[in-house]
Enzyme design. Sequence first.
Site, mmCIF file in Angstrom:
data_model
loop_
_atom_site.group_PDB
_atom_site.id
_atom_site.type_symbol
_atom_site.label_atom_id
_atom_site.label_comp_id
_atom_site.label_asym_id
_atom_site.label_seq_id
_atom_site.Cartn_x
_atom_site.Cartn_y
_atom_site.Cartn_z
ATOM 1 C CE1 TYR A 106 -3.892 -2.211 0.484
ATOM 2 C CE2 TYR A 106 -2.543 -3.285 2.145
ATOM 3 C CZ TYR A 106 -3.654 -3.276 1.331
ATOM 4 O OH TYR A 106 -4.524 -4.323 1.361
ATOM 5 C CG HIS A 140 -7.267 4.761 1.439
ATOM 6 N ND1 HIS A 140 -7.994 5.921 1.588
ATOM 7 C CD2 HIS A 140 -7.997 3.794 2.072
ATOM 8 C CE1 HIS A 140 -9.101 5.663 2.267
ATOM 9 N NE2 HIS A 140 -9.119 4.387 2.577
ATOM 10 C CG PHE A 148 -5.082 -3.080 7.498
ATOM 11 C CD1 PHE A 148 -4.663 -2.916 6.193
ATOM 12 C CD2 PHE A 148 -4.541 -4.102 8.254
ATOM 13 C CE1 PHE A 148 -3.712 -3.761 5.636
ATOM 14 C CE2 PHE A 148 -3.593 -4.959 7.710
ATOM 15 C CZ PHE A 148 -3.175 -4.789 6.398
ATOM 16 C CG ASN A 193 -11.273 -1.431 8.447
ATOM 17 O OD1 ASN A 193 -10.107 -1.645 8.765
ATOM 18 N ND2 ASN A 193 -12.111 -2.394 8.107
ATOM 19 C CG ASN A 251 -14.244 2.677 5.461
ATOM 20 O OD1 ASN A 251 -15.399 3.024 5.701
ATOM 21 N ND2 ASN A 251 -13.952 1.841 4.485
#
Length: 191
Positions: A16, A21, A66, A68, A114
Amino acid sequence: MAVKLIVGLGNPGPKYQWTRHNAGFMVLDRLSHLTGITVTRKNFSGLCGEGSWQGDRLILLKPQTFMNLSGRSVAEALRFHKLTVEDLIVIHDDLDIPFGRVKLKAGGGHAGHNGLRSLSQELGSGAFLRVRMGIGRPLHGDVVNYVLSNFSPEEMIGLPRLLDGIVDLLEMLITEGLPKTMSLYNNKELL
């Protein structure tokens, strides 16, 4: 000396690293580099570092839960340091702002993000300061795939300048306060 918890939102792992994001992680990494505050200590379900910058004590945090579940990490750090949401600055990606622009916002909802949703739920409040780095919306296709995709080659060229501009914004925010920083930076093209 004021204390600020500055949180960059993102997802952990090399997969990532350059995704849209992870804009919050990217800004925090740049801030870490320019201030000399290393963000490597494992604590609060994240990676953190502490140091002084511009006369204030900063705690930098990259949740490793992560996106969320980011709120858990941030809530732990706030409790441990006996800070409130007023001492919190959250850096995150924003679909509603074009790439190359940034906006400051005091409080608000999660707008479908989120990470912000998790923060608001865990903290019982959305009354924290947000540094919203624009990533733009996809012209077509799924938003989830878009935010989890890497910045385009063209965007990657401008990314260092954008990150430096957001660090300049953070410096002004810490030294000059919210109203002056908002008037100078909100919706400003940083590229």
